[in-house]
Structure formats: structure tokens, C-alpha cells
Design a protein around this motif. Structure first.
Motif, mmCIF file in Angstrom:
data_model
loop_
_atom_site.group_PDB
_atom_site.id
_atom_site.type_symbol
_atom_site.label_atom_id
_atom_site.label_comp_id
_atom_site.label_asym_id
_atom_site.label_seq_id
_atom_site.Cartn_x
_atom_site.Cartn_y
_atom_site.Cartn_z
ATOM 1 N N ARG A 43 0.847 -1.204 0.000
ATOM 2 C CA ARG A 43 0.000 0.000 0.000
ATOM 3 C C ARG A 43 0.873 1.241 0.000
ATOM 4 O O ARG A 43 1.778 1.375 0.825
ATOM 5 C CB ARG A 43 -0.885 0.003 1.247
ATOM 6 C CG ARG A 43 -2.113 -0.897 1.108
ATOM 7 C CD ARG A 43 -2.836 -1.033 2.431
ATOM 8 N NE ARG A 43 -3.188 0.230 3.075
ATOM 9 C CZ ARG A 43 -4.233 0.984 2.756
ATOM 10 N NH1 ARG A 43 -5.059 0.610 1.795
ATOM 11 N NH2 ARG A 43 -4.477 2.108 3.412
ATOM 12 N N TYR A 64 -1.207 -0.748 -4.403
ATOM 13 C CA TYR A 64 -2.401 0.100 -4.367
ATOM 14 C C TYR A 64 -1.990 1.483 -3.845
ATOM 15 O O TYR A 64 -1.332 1.587 -2.813
ATOM 16 C CB TYR A 64 -3.467 -0.513 -3.446
ATOM 17 C CG TYR A 64 -4.746 0.267 -3.529
ATOM 18 C CD1 TYR A 64 -5.656 0.024 -4.566
ATOM 19 C CD2 TYR A 64 -5.025 1.280 -2.616
ATOM 20 C CE1 TYR A 64 -6.817 0.778 -4.679
ATOM 21 C CE2 TYR A 64 -6.184 2.037 -2.736
ATOM 22 C CZ TYR A 64 -7.070 1.771 -3.763
ATOM 23 O OH TYR A 64 -8.213 2.518 -3.892
ATOM 24 N N VAL A 66 -2.885 5.435 -2.687
ATOM 25 C CA VAL A 66 -3.855 6.441 -2.250
ATOM 26 C C VAL A 66 -3.237 7.821 -2.459
ATOM 27 O O VAL A 66 -2.153 8.110 -1.938
ATOM 28 C CB VAL A 66 -4.220 6.256 -0.758
ATOM 29 C CG1 VAL A 66 -5.145 7.376 -0.292
ATOM 30 C CG2 VAL A 66 -4.856 4.896 -0.521
ATOM 31 N N LYS A 79 -9.806 12.958 -10.130
ATOM 32 C CA LYS A 79 -10.724 11.828 -10.375
ATOM 33 C C LYS A 79 -11.203 11.862 -11.818
ATOM 34 O O LYS A 79 -11.251 10.843 -12.493
ATOM 35 C CB LYS A 79 -11.917 11.896 -9.421
ATOM 36 C CG LYS A 79 -11.576 11.440 -8.010
ATOM 37 C CD LYS A 79 -12.810 11.477 -7.134
ATOM 38 C CE LYS A 79 -12.503 10.972 -5.746
ATOM 39 N NZ LYS A 79 -13.554 11.281 -4.780
ATOM 40 N N SER A 83 -9.861 8.590 -13.850
ATOM 41 C CA SER A 83 -10.680 7.440 -13.431
ATOM 42 C C SER A 83 -10.945 6.431 -14.543
ATOM 43 O O SER A 83 -11.308 5.298 -14.265
ATOM 44 C CB SER A 83 -11.995 7.912 -12.820
ATOM 45 O OG SER A 83 -12.702 8.598 -13.813
ATOM 46 N N SER A 88 -7.071 1.965 -13.127
ATOM 47 C CA SER A 88 -7.747 2.825 -12.141
ATOM 48 C C SER A 88 -8.248 2.073 -10.909
ATOM 49 O O SER A 88 -8.516 2.692 -9.887
ATOM 50 C CB SER A 88 -8.885 3.604 -12.795
ATOM 51 O OG SER A 88 -9.851 2.706 -13.242
ATOM 52 N N LYS A 89 -8.333 0.753 -10.993
ATOM 53 C CA LYS A 89 -8.764 0.075 -9.772
ATOM 54 C C LYS A 89 -7.612 -0.086 -8.772
ATOM 55 O O LYS A 89 -7.816 -0.538 -7.652
ATOM 56 C CB LYS A 89 -9.432 -1.268 -10.074
ATOM 57 C CG LYS A 89 -8.600 -2.296 -10.776
ATOM 58 C CD LYS A 89 -9.431 -3.606 -10.872
ATOM 59 C CE LYS A 89 -8.675 -4.723 -11.543
ATOM 60 N NZ LYS A 89 -8.367 -4.435 -12.962
ATOM 61 N N HIS A 90 -6.431 0.336 -9.179
ATOM 62 C CA HIS A 90 -5.288 0.209 -8.274
ATOM 63 C C HIS A 90 -4.915 1.529 -7.590
ATOM 64 O O HIS A 90 -3.859 1.638 -6.974
ATOM 65 C CB HIS A 90 -4.082 -0.359 -9.031
ATOM 66 C CG HIS A 90 -4.383 -1.637 -9.725
ATOM 67 N ND1 HIS A 90 -4.873 -2.745 -9.056
ATOM 68 C CD2 HIS A 90 -4.308 -2.001 -11.030
ATOM 69 C CE1 HIS A 90 -5.074 -3.725 -9.920
ATOM 70 N NE2 HIS A 90 -4.751 -3.293 -11.125
ATOM 71 N N PHE A 91 -5.741 2.559 -7.751
ATOM 72 C CA PHE A 91 -5.480 3.813 -7.031
ATOM 73 C C PHE A 91 -6.791 4.513 -6.689
ATOM 74 O O PHE A 91 -7.838 4.207 -7.269
ATOM 75 C CB PHE A 91 -4.570 4.751 -7.833
ATOM 76 C CG PHE A 91 -5.128 5.222 -9.147
ATOM 77 C CD1 PHE A 91 -6.044 6.268 -9.225
ATOM 78 C CD2 PHE A 91 -4.736 4.620 -10.342
ATOM 79 C CE1 PHE A 91 -6.551 6.697 -10.444
ATOM 80 C CE2 PHE A 91 -5.230 5.045 -11.562
ATOM 81 C CZ PHE A 91 -6.143 6.091 -11.613
ATOM 82 N N SER A 92 -6.709 5.416 -5.719
ATOM 83 C CA SER A 92 -7.866 6.270 -5.430
ATOM 84 C C SER A 92 -7.385 7.643 -4.981
ATOM 85 O O SER A 92 -6.276 7.787 -4.449
ATOM 86 C CB SER A 92 -8.759 5.637 -4.365
ATOM 87 O OG SER A 92 -8.006 5.355 -3.223
ATOM 88 N N PHE A 93 -8.211 8.628 -5.219
ATOM 89 C CA PHE A 93 -7.931 9.990 -4.760
ATOM 90 C C PHE A 93 -8.910 10.324 -3.641
ATOM 91 O O PHE A 93 -10.113 10.153 -3.804
ATOM 92 C CB PHE A 93 -8.082 10.988 -5.915
ATOM 93 C CG PHE A 93 -6.965 10.896 -6.909
ATOM 94 C CD1 PHE A 93 -5.748 11.529 -6.669
ATOM 95 C CD2 PHE A 93 -7.101 10.161 -8.080
ATOM 96 C CE1 PHE A 93 -4.695 11.432 -7.573
ATOM 97 C CE2 PHE A 93 -6.055 10.054 -8.991
ATOM 98 C CZ PHE A 93 -4.853 10.691 -8.730
ATOM 99 N N LEU A 94 -8.382 10.768 -2.519
ATOM 100 C CA LEU A 94 -9.235 11.073 -1.372
ATOM 101 C C LEU A 94 -9.058 12.517 -0.948
ATOM 102 O O LEU A 94 -7.931 13.019 -0.878
ATOM 103 C CB LEU A 94 -8.866 10.192 -0.170
ATOM 104 C CG LEU A 94 -8.984 8.676 -0.307
ATOM 105 C CD1 LEU A 94 -8.627 8.011 1.024
ATOM 106 C CD2 LEU A 94 -10.392 8.295 -0.735
#
Ligand code: SAH
Length: 205
Positions: A43, A64, A66, A79, A83, A88-94
Motif C-alpha cells: 500500500r 495500491y 492512495v 478523479k 478514473s 484505475s482500480k489500483h489507485f484512489s484519490f481522497l
């Protein structure tokens, strides 16, 4: 200590597009480390990720990522931009504040670029405490140390290698390497280093 104050300030810069720090592409040294297989898997976290080119470039089935930023404008933009990428399933923006966010899991890799230097020096001990709290034992912190010059005021605020060492070593990090960033952007060459730090499995004191 008031670290919340710049919040509105940062978002305003994003709204107005006054993002001079933004390279407009992934950071060359980060791409290089990724391509040479020298980044830990697991992570990863990029706090104050801005657009987040680096978030996207290091994300993979084995890692993964973040991307965290407390600017709503920036996170919404990232995003939208990224996206639909195949990975794109291996990262996210928060949209979260690094100083108060409580993730459910810690990280094996944290990458700091133009984040440490965003804060006044009095905020730095809190930055270091958060790095320690958010990192898994044995995890690696990569700090792109900029600007190593003698400017006054900021952001970006002047940094020094000893400023990082004085904060991180007492918290159980050890230096893996500190070298000049040969791949720094032209205007940052000579005033940017790559620091790699490992969080020891056990505190030695
Ligand atoms: N790392 C990016 C952006 C650097 S600018 C790059 O090098 O391009 C610093 C970023 O940190 C801004 O996008 C700002 O919105 C964000 N930021 C500042 N304080 C923050 C905080 N407390 N929590 C999360 N993000 C923050």
C-alpha cells in the motif's frame, strides 16, 4: 498551532489554476524508481498529491496507491482526469487532511514531493509524527527534498537534509540513501535530493 488556516488558501490556488509546482507529468525520478523495480509493493500513500501523476504511474496490481489532498477542487479534477485509465482500480484519490485522517490500514510506501516544503517549519514535527503513525514497520518513506537553497519565506519553505534527519531519526526511521536528484526538473537541479528512509521494525530506544 494553526495548520488549518492554509486550507482555503490551497483550494483557492487550485480554483485559480495557480499551481506553479505542477510538473504536468509524472516526476521523472519516481518513474525511474518504479521502472527499475526499486519501489516497495503493497500500500502506497502520496500525501498532498496535487494532480497526482505519480499516484497513477506507480499504481499496479501489486501496489495500491492512495493520493490524498485536502483541496476539493484538486481531488475532483484528478478523479475526472484519471478514473478511466486501465489501472484505475489500483489507485484512489481522497479529499482528506493529512494531519487528521485516520485510514483503516497503514502503508508500506509513502512518497513526499513538495509536501514537507508546503508547511512552515513549526509544523514539521507533526508532519514527522504522521509519517511515523501512517507507516507500517519496515515501510519506506521517500522524500524528494526541495528546495535545498537559502530562500526566505514560502511556500515552498527552504528545507535541509539535517531538518529531515532531526525529525525522522528519533522517530525510528533510518537513512537508506540520500543522493542528488539527477533527474530533477531544470529549475530544481542542484537544489533537490532524493531521501530514502526505512521505518525500523522495532524502535531501538
Ligand atoms: N505533490 C504535488 C503537489 C504539491 S503542492 C506536486 O508535487 O505536484 C502541495 C499540495 O498539498 C497542494 O495540492 C495542497 O492542496 C496539498 N495540501 C496542503 N496541506 C494539506 C493537508 N494538510 N492535507 C492534504 N493535502 C494538503
Amino acid at each position: 498551532m494553526d495548520i488549518k488556516e492554509p486550507h482555503g488558501g490551497w483550494d483557492k490556488l487550485w480554483v485559480e489554476g495557480r499551481t506553479l509546482w505542477d510538473l504536468g507529468e509524472a516526476t521523472p525520478i519516481v518513474v525511474h524508481l518504479c521502472e527499475t523495480g526499486s519501489l516497495p509493493n503493497g500500500r502506497a500513500l502520496i500525501p498532498g498529491c496535487g494532480t497526482g501523476y505519480d499516484v497513477v504511474v506507480i499504481a499496479s496490481p501489486d501496489r495500491y496507491v492512495v493520493g490524498l489532498d485536502f483541496s476539493k477542487t484538486s481531488v475532483e479534477r484528478s478523479k475526472k482526469m484519471f478514473s478511466s485509465l486501465p489501472n484505475s482500480k489500483h489507485f484512489s484519490f481522497l479529499e482528506e487532511d493529512f494531519f487528521t485522517w485516520e485510514p483503516s490500514e497503514k502503508f508500506d510506501l509513502i512518497l513526499d514531493y513538495n509536501f514537507f516544503c508546503a508547511f512552515e517549519p513549526k509544523v514539521r514535527p507533526l508532519w514527522a509524527k504522521r509519517m511515523q503513525e501512517l507507516m507500517n514497520p519496515g515501510g519506506e518513506l521517500i522524500t524528494l527534498m526541495f528546495p535545498l537553497d537559502d530562500r526566505v519565506g514560502g511556500p515552498p519553505y527552504q528545507v535541509s537534509v539535517s531538518a529531515y534527519e532531526e525529525l525522522l531519526i528519533p522517530l525510528g526511521f533510518e537513512v537508506i540513501s540520500i543522493v542528488d536528484n539527477e533527474l530533477a526538473a531544470d529549475s530544481r537541479k542542484g537544489i533537490e535530493k532524493v531521501g530514502r528512509w526505512k521505518k525500523k521494525k522495532k524502535r531501538s530506544e
